[in-house]
Design a protein around this motif. Structure first.
Motif, PDB file in Angstrom:
ATOM      1  N   GLN A 160       0.845  -1.195   0.000  1.00 46.19           N
ATOM      2  CA  GLN A 160       0.000   0.000   0.000  1.00 46.19           C
ATOM      3  C   GLN A 160       0.880   1.244   0.000  1.00 46.19           C
ATOM      4  O   GLN A 160       1.702   1.428   0.906  1.00 46.19           O
ATOM      5  CB  GLN A 160      -0.898   0.007   1.247  1.00 46.19           C
ATOM      6  CG  GLN A 160      -1.877  -1.161   1.321  1.00 46.19           C
ATOM      7  CD  GLN A 160      -3.081  -0.967   0.423  1.00 46.19           C
ATOM      8  OE1 GLN A 160      -3.526   0.154   0.154  1.00 46.19           O
ATOM      9  NE2 GLN A 160      -3.625  -2.068  -0.087  1.00 46.19           N
ATOM     10  N   SER A 161       0.657   2.097  -0.987  1.00 47.32           N
ATOM     11  CA  SER A 161       1.526   3.278  -1.093  1.00 47.32           C
ATOM     12  C   SER A 161       1.246   4.303   0.004  1.00 47.32           C
ATOM     13  O   SER A 161       2.052   5.194   0.244  1.00 47.32           O
ATOM     14  CB  SER A 161       1.356   3.921  -2.471  1.00 47.32           C
ATOM     15  OG  SER A 161      -0.007   4.221  -2.651  1.00 47.32           O
ATOM     16  N   SER A 162       0.100   4.152   0.701  1.00 49.48           N
ATOM     17  CA  SER A 162      -0.228   5.125   1.750  1.00 49.48           C
ATOM     18  C   SER A 162       0.523   4.876   3.060  1.00 49.48           C
ATOM     19  O   SER A 162       0.434   5.689   3.980  1.00 49.48           O
ATOM     20  CB  SER A 162      -1.736   5.118   1.996  1.00 49.48           C
ATOM     21  OG  SER A 162      -2.165   3.802   2.285  1.00 49.48           O
ATOM     22  N   VAL A 163       1.268   3.777   3.158  1.00 48.96           N
ATOM     23  CA  VAL A 163       1.999   3.502   4.404  1.00 48.96           C
ATOM     24  C   VAL A 163       3.170   4.464   4.558  1.00 48.96           C
ATOM     25  O   VAL A 163       3.991   4.603   3.661  1.00 48.96           O
ATOM     26  CB  VAL A 163       2.570   2.063   4.432  1.00 48.96           C
ATOM     27  CG1 VAL A 163       3.375   1.820   5.710  1.00 48.96           C
ATOM     28  CG2 VAL A 163       1.472   1.039   4.324  1.00 48.96           C
ATOM     29  N   ILE A 164       3.216   5.120   5.705  1.00 48.23           N
ATOM     30  CA  ILE A 164       4.352   6.000   5.992  1.00 48.23           C
ATOM     31  C   ILE A 164       5.267   5.298   6.980  1.00 48.23           C
ATOM     32  O   ILE A 164       6.479   5.338   6.862  1.00 48.23           O
ATOM     33  CB  ILE A 164       3.845   7.349   6.548  1.00 48.23           C
ATOM     34  CG1 ILE A 164       3.029   8.057   5.458  1.00 48.23           C
ATOM     35  CG2 ILE A 164       5.013   8.226   7.002  1.00 48.23           C
ATOM     36  CD1 ILE A 164       2.294   9.283   5.935  1.00 48.23           C
ATOM     37  N   LYS A 165       4.679   4.641   7.979  1.00 50.56           N
ATOM     38  CA  LYS A 165       5.458   3.852   8.941  1.00 50.56           C
ATOM     39  C   LYS A 165       4.710   2.556   9.220  1.00 50.56           C
ATOM     40  O   LYS A 165       3.577   2.578   9.687  1.00 50.56           O
ATOM     41  CB  LYS A 165       5.623   4.658  10.237  1.00 50.56           C
ATOM     42  CG  LYS A 165       6.537   4.013  11.229  1.00 50.56           C
ATOM     43  CD  LYS A 165       7.967   4.237  10.833  1.00 50.56           C
ATOM     44  CE  LYS A 165       8.904   3.296  11.562  1.00 50.56           C
ATOM     45  NZ  LYS A 165      10.309   3.519  11.155  1.00 50.56           N
ATOM     46  N   GLY A 166       5.340   1.440   8.929  1.00 44.15           N
ATOM     47  CA  GLY A 166       4.725   0.144   9.196  1.00 44.15           C
ATOM     48  C   GLY A 166       5.166  -0.377  10.559  1.00 44.15           C
ATOM     49  O   GLY A 166       5.227   0.370  11.535  1.00 44.15           O
ATOM     50  N   ALA A 203       3.735   2.953  16.856  1.00 43.30           N
ATOM     51  CA  ALA A 203       2.463   2.791  16.140  1.00 43.30           C
ATOM     52  C   ALA A 203       2.719   2.965  14.654  1.00 43.30           C
ATOM     53  O   ALA A 203       3.765   3.479  14.256  1.00 43.30           O
ATOM     54  CB  ALA A 203       1.442   3.817  16.632  1.00 43.30           C
ATOM     55  N   ALA A 204       1.778   2.527  13.849  1.00 41.17           N
ATOM     56  CA  ALA A 204       1.907   2.652  12.394  1.00 41.17           C
ATOM     57  C   ALA A 204       1.257   3.960  11.931  1.00 41.17           C
ATOM     58  O   ALA A 204       0.387   4.511  12.611  1.00 41.17           O
ATOM     59  CB  ALA A 204       1.237   1.467  11.709  1.00 41.17           C
ATOM     60  N   VAL A 205       1.684   4.430  10.760  1.00 32.19           N
ATOM     61  CA  VAL A 205       1.124   5.658  10.192  1.00 32.19           C
ATOM     62  C   VAL A 205       0.787   5.420   8.729  1.00 32.19           C
ATOM     63  O   VAL A 205       1.592   4.849   7.991  1.00 32.19           O
ATOM     64  CB  VAL A 205       2.145   6.834  10.275  1.00 32.19           C
ATOM     65  CG1 VAL A 205       1.551   8.123   9.703  1.00 32.19           C
ATOM     66  CG2 VAL A 205       2.600   7.052  11.717  1.00 32.19           C
ATOM     67  N   PHE A 206      -0.397   5.798   8.316  1.00 27.29           N
ATOM     68  CA  PHE A 206      -0.702   5.821   6.876  1.00 27.29           C
ATOM     69  C   PHE A 206      -1.476   7.090   6.578  1.00 27.29           C
ATOM     70  O   PHE A 206      -2.038   7.712   7.475  1.00 27.29           O
ATOM     71  CB  PHE A 206      -1.467   4.567   6.424  1.00 27.29           C
ATOM     72  CG  PHE A 206      -2.847   4.435   6.992  1.00 27.29           C
ATOM     73  CD1 PHE A 206      -3.052   3.838   8.233  1.00 27.29           C
ATOM     74  CD2 PHE A 206      -3.947   4.890   6.288  1.00 27.29           C
ATOM     75  CE1 PHE A 206      -4.330   3.713   8.754  1.00 27.29           C
ATOM     76  CE2 PHE A 206      -5.237   4.766   6.808  1.00 27.29           C
ATOM     77  CZ  PHE A 206      -5.418   4.173   8.042  1.00 27.29           C
ATOM     78  N   ARG A 207      -1.469   7.496   5.321  1.00 29.24           N
ATOM     79  CA  ARG A 207      -2.079   8.781   4.956  1.00 29.24           C
ATOM     80  C   ARG A 207      -3.204   8.541   3.969  1.00 29.24           C
ATOM     81  O   ARG A 207      -3.031   7.843   2.983  1.00 29.24           O
ATOM     82  CB  ARG A 207      -1.012   9.672   4.332  1.00 29.24           C
ATOM     83  CG  ARG A 207      -1.443  11.111   4.129  1.00 29.24           C
ATOM     84  CD  ARG A 207      -0.255  11.976   3.748  1.00 29.24           C
ATOM     85  NE  ARG A 207       0.653  12.162   4.882  1.00 29.24           N
ATOM     86  CZ  ARG A 207       1.949  12.529   4.748  1.00 29.24           C
ATOM     87  NH1 ARG A 207       2.473  12.704   3.557  1.00 29.24           N
ATOM     88  NH2 ARG A 207       2.695  12.686   5.816  1.00 29.24           N
ATOM     89  N   GLN A 208      -4.368   9.134   4.253  1.00 27.00           N
ATOM     90  CA  GLN A 208      -5.515   8.923   3.373  1.00 27.00           C
ATOM     91  C   GLN A 208      -6.425  10.137   3.460  1.00 27.00           C
ATOM     92  O   GLN A 208      -6.777  10.564   4.545  1.00 27.00           O
ATOM     93  CB  GLN A 208      -6.262   7.666   3.804  1.00 27.00           C
ATOM     94  CG  GLN A 208      -7.500   7.345   3.038  1.00 27.00           C
ATOM     95  CD  GLN A 208      -7.268   7.161   1.551  1.00 27.00           C
ATOM     96  OE1 GLN A 208      -7.705   7.956   0.738  1.00 27.00           O
ATOM     97  NE2 GLN A 208      -6.556   6.095   1.181  1.00 27.00           N
ATOM     98  N   THR A 209      -6.786  10.705   2.342  1.00 28.72           N
ATOM     99  CA  THR A 209      -7.717  11.838   2.367  1.00 28.72           C
ATOM    100  C   THR A 209      -8.870  11.639   1.394  1.00 28.72           C
ATOM    101  O   THR A 209      -9.925  12.231   1.566  1.00 28.72           O
ATOM    102  CB  THR A 209      -7.014  13.168   1.984  1.00 28.72           C
ATOM    103  OG1 THR A 209      -6.329  12.954   0.746  1.00 28.72           O
ATOM    104  CG2 THR A 209      -6.036  13.611   3.046  1.00 28.72           C
ATOM    105  N   ALA A 210      -8.663  10.779   0.406  1.00 25.08           N
ATOM    106  CA  ALA A 210      -9.647  10.694  -0.674  1.00 25.08           C
ATOM    107  C   ALA A 210     -10.889   9.894  -0.320  1.00 25.08           C
ATOM    108  O   ALA A 210     -11.954  10.128  -0.870  1.00 25.08           O
ATOM    109  CB  ALA A 210      -8.994  10.106  -1.918  1.00 25.08           C
TER     110      ALA A 210
END
Ligand code: ADP
Ligand code: MG
Length: 322
Positions: A17-23, A28-35
């Protein structure tokens, strides 16, 4: 294997998943999603309650646990993206068995390009696995149980009762027709994610996944939508191999059998052709099993039409903490 070696062993080398910033690897994990709208759910599986080592090897335990979660995402119309696994490991479980559990989850996750982005590992008395899934749905298009309206068509995917028949086969010695198929329906269920995703452009669809039998899931739709749901018993699809069992078993499994992880839904007759097209595109068996009316009483109910008779279909199946 200590906890750190274990985490290292299950940690993905790359993320799909390209939205993963920190797995895996920080607090904790970070992913980015706005759409899109984000959909999340958690389910817990405990040894000897949700599965037994007699009917399930570790690989299937992992596979099926994630499948159950994916079925919840499918029932919301969501596309799977991530999962997190909290596991309680008893001393008696070997390292390789635990690895097998994660392999089972991974093989299903790979089908949907899902990434494992976190979890927790502790030791304890009984094997227990708690999986959190995260997925995406088009803004405003989550498929709630409360969306059924008068005049809708009721449909189901696949065939019902297979998983119960599979479990029966594994717990009752004998020789059976289609034994491998029925066992597989119990051990490696296919969550209806591809079908649910094909429904994306339909404005309104109510969906629920069949984890506790159609009677139960239909009554959740009826209640939450405040409508009556009418099911035509003869139209509820069963696999041909179920005919080797008694009529009583067939009826029990198709109406109340758990863990088929098929979908039940309702949609307007105008959009019914679009649902059929979604089923064709995702290569999913689809059957019309009934219709929706306004409620006769103050609460939405399910009616079963069976050989000239109409009866009130009550919830059955396994209920925790009555
Ligand atoms: P913390 O003490 O900050 O909770 P942990 O040692 O529990 O950290 O976990 C370290 C990292 O490993 C975290 O990214 C966590 O999400 C991940 N992790 C731990 N156990 C699991 C597991 N069973 N499955 C997936 N990831 C895990
Ligand atoms: Mg932790």
């Amino acid at each position: 294997m200590d906890e750190f070696e274990f985490i290292e062993s299950i940690k993905p080398k790359t993320y799909k998943q390209s939205s993963v910033i920190k797995g895996i690897g920080d607090d904790a994990a970070v992913f980015r999603q706005t759409a899109k709208d984000i959909v999340t759910s958690v389910d817990t599986f405990v040894e000897n309650i949700h599965f037994s080592p007699i009917t399930m090897n570790p690989y299937y335990i992992g596979y099926r646990a994630l499948a159950a979660n994916l079925s919840d995402l499918a029932a919301m119309g969501a596309e799977p993206a991530f999962y997190l696994v909290s596991i309680v490991i008893p001393d008696k479980w070997s390292d390789s068995s635990i690895q097998e559990i994660f392999m089972g989850m991974k093989s299903l996750a790979n089908m949907y390009k899902m990434d494992l982005i976190g979890g927790d590992t502790v030791s304890g008395e009984k094997l227990s696995i708690s999986i959190t899934v995260i997925g995406y749905v088009m803004k405003g298009h989550a498929r709630y149980r409360s969306l059924s309206v008068n005049g809708d068509i009721v449909f189901v995917t696949g065939t019902l009762g297979d998983a119960s028949a599979g479990l029966h086969i594994m717990t009752h010695e004998g020789s059976y027709i289609e034994e491998a198929y029925l066992k597989k329906r119990h051990q490696m269920p296919s969550p209806r994610v591809p079908f649910a995703l094909q429904l994306e452009h339909i404005n309104r669809v109510a969906l629920n996944d069949i984890s506790d039998g159609i009677a139960n899931e239909a009554s959740e739709l009826a209640k939450d939508s405040n409508v009556d749901i009418h099911l035509i018993a003869d139209n509820i699809p069963i696999h041909a191999s179920l005919e080797q069992f008694t009529l009583m078993d067939q009826r029990k499994w198709k109406l109340f059998g758990g863990e088929d992880f098929e979908l039940i839904g309702t949609v307007s007759s105008k959009d019914w052709p679009n649902v059929k097209e979604a089923a064709e595109k995702s290569d999913t068996k689809l059957t019309k099993v009934g219709y929706v009316t306004d409620p006769k009483s103050t609460e939405g109910k399910v009616f079963l039409h069976e050989e000239e008779k109409t009866s009130l279909l009550k919830k059955h199946g396994y209920t925790h903490l009555k």
